[in-house]
Scaffold this active site. Structure first.
Site, mmCIF file in Angstrom:
data_model
loop_
_atom_site.group_PDB
_atom_site.id
_atom_site.type_symbol
_atom_site.label_atom_id
_atom_site.label_comp_id
_atom_site.label_asym_id
_atom_site.label_seq_id
_atom_site.Cartn_x
_atom_site.Cartn_y
_atom_site.Cartn_z
ATOM 1 N N TYR B 282 0.906 -1.088 0.067
ATOM 2 C CA TYR B 282 -0.241 -0.104 -0.026
ATOM 3 C C TYR B 282 0.649 1.219 -0.347
ATOM 4 O O TYR B 282 1.814 1.540 1.021
ATOM 5 C CB TYR B 282 -0.906 0.001 1.190
ATOM 6 N N TYR B 332 -5.577 5.708 -7.737
ATOM 7 C CA TYR B 332 -5.795 5.727 -6.257
ATOM 8 C C TYR B 332 -7.036 4.541 -5.942
ATOM 9 O O TYR B 332 -7.980 5.121 -5.896
ATOM 10 C CB TYR B 332 -6.054 7.150 -6.128
#
Ligand SMILES: [Zn+2]
Lengths: 145, 378
Positions: B282, B332
């Site tokens: 992440y 995103y």
């Protein structure tokens, strides 16, 4: 009480504290030049921001008290981006993270403008800046140990 | 350390369908339209009939009921999670538990984000917090605080941090779906404008619209389906809520949580860092990749800066990571696209950005809800 004078109020470049009953004692202490935190009357755990019960023992018997206002530098950043319009004239501004002697890790500003030469663990102490609305904002300055 | 996760869960559930809507700016669409595109693609990928879906989990989508209405699904398992990146790993772990227990047989997980077209600012009045009077706001600022501390403690440099952005941009250039496809250099990173120094623009994920979908079922059911099953071999979880008022910040870089998560996930999978062919970390902000590498044990504590030097995370390096370009350069999608990429890597579908002989892919999100998922082919 170590205070800083207010600049022209209309030129104030930070968001003003929102009215918040939970934090009223904090701002009342700040007006007296004290950095306040919440302490558990049962186990003496110190925490900030405040909560309805002690996060260590769940006691609801808690009190506000004036910390020493002293701590050490935990980290720092320089804001170059205006997340609020009001901060634009003050960019870049610093935000520091301070570990208070009493335990809590808090965010604030360093009044010493130059960030060059800062080191983790440097000693700092609270100073209080007058801000609009008859309030005082606790900030920190480097302190000789 | 935590109680071990029931070993019977390992490889008991598989991902059988993945899909994604295009990434970019779609002011004329809403969350449901993008999610429907991703779902249609994933359903087709799986070969399932829509009527077989009996579980639906939605993330960042305003209404689970409207989502079910849009797709024409009446499930028996419904989960709704908020718009936080940490929720992707949580959703997948919850789906694993539900499928293993038999509460549902075929679960669809949907994520949709229209933040770009909604002009999200990610800070200031949009995200009020107790530190506003001092100007401390935005998720990136918490990461900047952590990275400054990492620099001071361990001597990590911004040029080392740049290695991450540069490697992931290189991958995005090989990904037709990616939003950012202009190659960058370490110097470009160093010359990009500071946002919350020491972090710069190229340390920040972009904000774009898009959607992802994953369809999961039990290993037994998966074997009869169209695509090679990608098994969930291990998962690990640990949350840190005690300093939540300091948003997106961890005083120990989530190290203890990551160590706990690594122990859970590697034990459950019967694997270790040496077995991982590709890492999906992440990367809302580039420093989290460093923290993930240290916490999972890919390198020693404090040594992640040197570890990433020389393109180690780039395709062709020893640990290819975020091969789709990650949040920094692909999209995103708050962890979802990295999980979809994990599945596609294991299936060997990725052409120019395929990791050869890929058998084990690990997803990790170092966040206040730290999660890791280890995917395998067998
Ligand atoms: Zn207590």
């Amino acid at each position: 009480m170590d205070t800083l004078k207010m600049n022209n109020a209309s030129a104030y470049t930070k968001p003003l504290p929102r009215p918040d009953p939970e934090l009223k004692p904090f701002w009342d202490f700040a007006r007296l030049g004290q950095f306040a935190a919440q302490r558990c009357r049962d186990c003496a755990h110190v925490h900030f921001p405040p909560g309805p019960v002690c996060p260590a023992c769940l006691s609801s018997s808690q009190e506000w008290f004036a910390t020493s206002g002293r701590g050490t530098l935990f980290s720092w950043v320089a804001f170059h981006h205006p997340y609020w319009d009001c901060v634009k004239p003050a960019l870049p501004y610093n935000v520091v993270m301070v570990q208070l002697e009493e335990g809590p890790l808090i965010a604030s500003n360093l009044v010493d403008e130059n960030l060059q030469g800062l080191k983790l663990g440097m000693a700092v102490e609270a100073v209080f800046e007058a801000i609009p609305g008859d309030m005082y904002l606790p900030k920190f300055k480097l302190r000789a140990r | 350390m935590s109680t071990p996760i029931n070993a019977a869960l390992s490889r008991s559930v598989a991902v059988v369908g993945v899909g994604n809507a295009p990434y970019g700016s779609f002011p004329d669409k809403d969350e449901y339209a993008l999610a429907a595109e991703a779902f249609t693609q994933a359903l087709q990928d799986s070969g399932l009939e829509k009527s077989q879906i009996d579980g639906i989990g939605v993330c960042r989508i305003p209404s689970y009921a409207r989502m079910g209405e849009v797709l024409g699904i009446d499930p028996r398992w419904t989960l709704t999670l908020p718009a936080h990146g940490r929720m992707s790993g949580i959703s997948i772990v919850e789906a694993l538990a539900a499928l293993h227990s038999g509460i549902a047989a075929y679960i669809v997980l949907l994520y949709s984000n229209i933040g770009r077209s909604r002009r999200m600012n990610y800070g200031g009045d949009e995200m009020p917090n107790v530190w506003d009077p001092w100007g401390f706001t935005s998720p990136g600022a918490g990461h900047a605080m952590m990275f400054r501390r990492h620099m001071e403690l361990y001597g990590t440099t911004t040029r080392q941090l740049a290695e991450i952005s540069v490697a992931f941009r290189k991958h995005a250039c090989l990904n037709p779906d990616a939003v950012m496809k202009k190659p960058i250099s370490i110097d470009d990173h160093e010359n990009s404008r500071p946002i919350t120094a020491p972090l710069r623009l190229l340390d920040y994920c972009q904000i774009n619209d898009g959607a992802c979908c994953m369809i999961l079922t039990t290993a037994e059911r998966a074997r009869d389906l169209r695509r090679p099953p990608v098994y969930i071999a291990g998962v690990g979880a640990r949350d840190n809520f005690r300093d939540s008022s300091l948003p997106n910040f961890s005083a120990d870089f989530w190290y203890a949580a990551l160590q706990d998560v690594a122990e859970q996930a590697y034990t459950m999978a019967g694997l270790g860092t040496q077995d991982v062919n590709a890492l999906m970390a992440y990367d809302n902000f580039s420093p989290t990749v460093l923290f993930s590498l240290e916490g999972l044990g890919f390198c020693k504590r404090g040594e992640s800066g040197a570890f990433v030097e020389g393109g180690r995370l780039a395709l062709g390096g020893a640990l290819p990571s975020n091969t789709d370009g990650g949040h920094l350069s692909n999209s995103y999608m708050q962890g979802w696209a990295l999980n979809v990429e994990s599945v596609r890597q294991l299936r060997g579908e990725l052409g120019a950005r395929q990791v050869a002989g890929c058998k084990v892919v690990q997803y990790v999100a170092a966040t206040p809800c730290t999660r890791s998922i280890i995917y395998t082919l067998d």
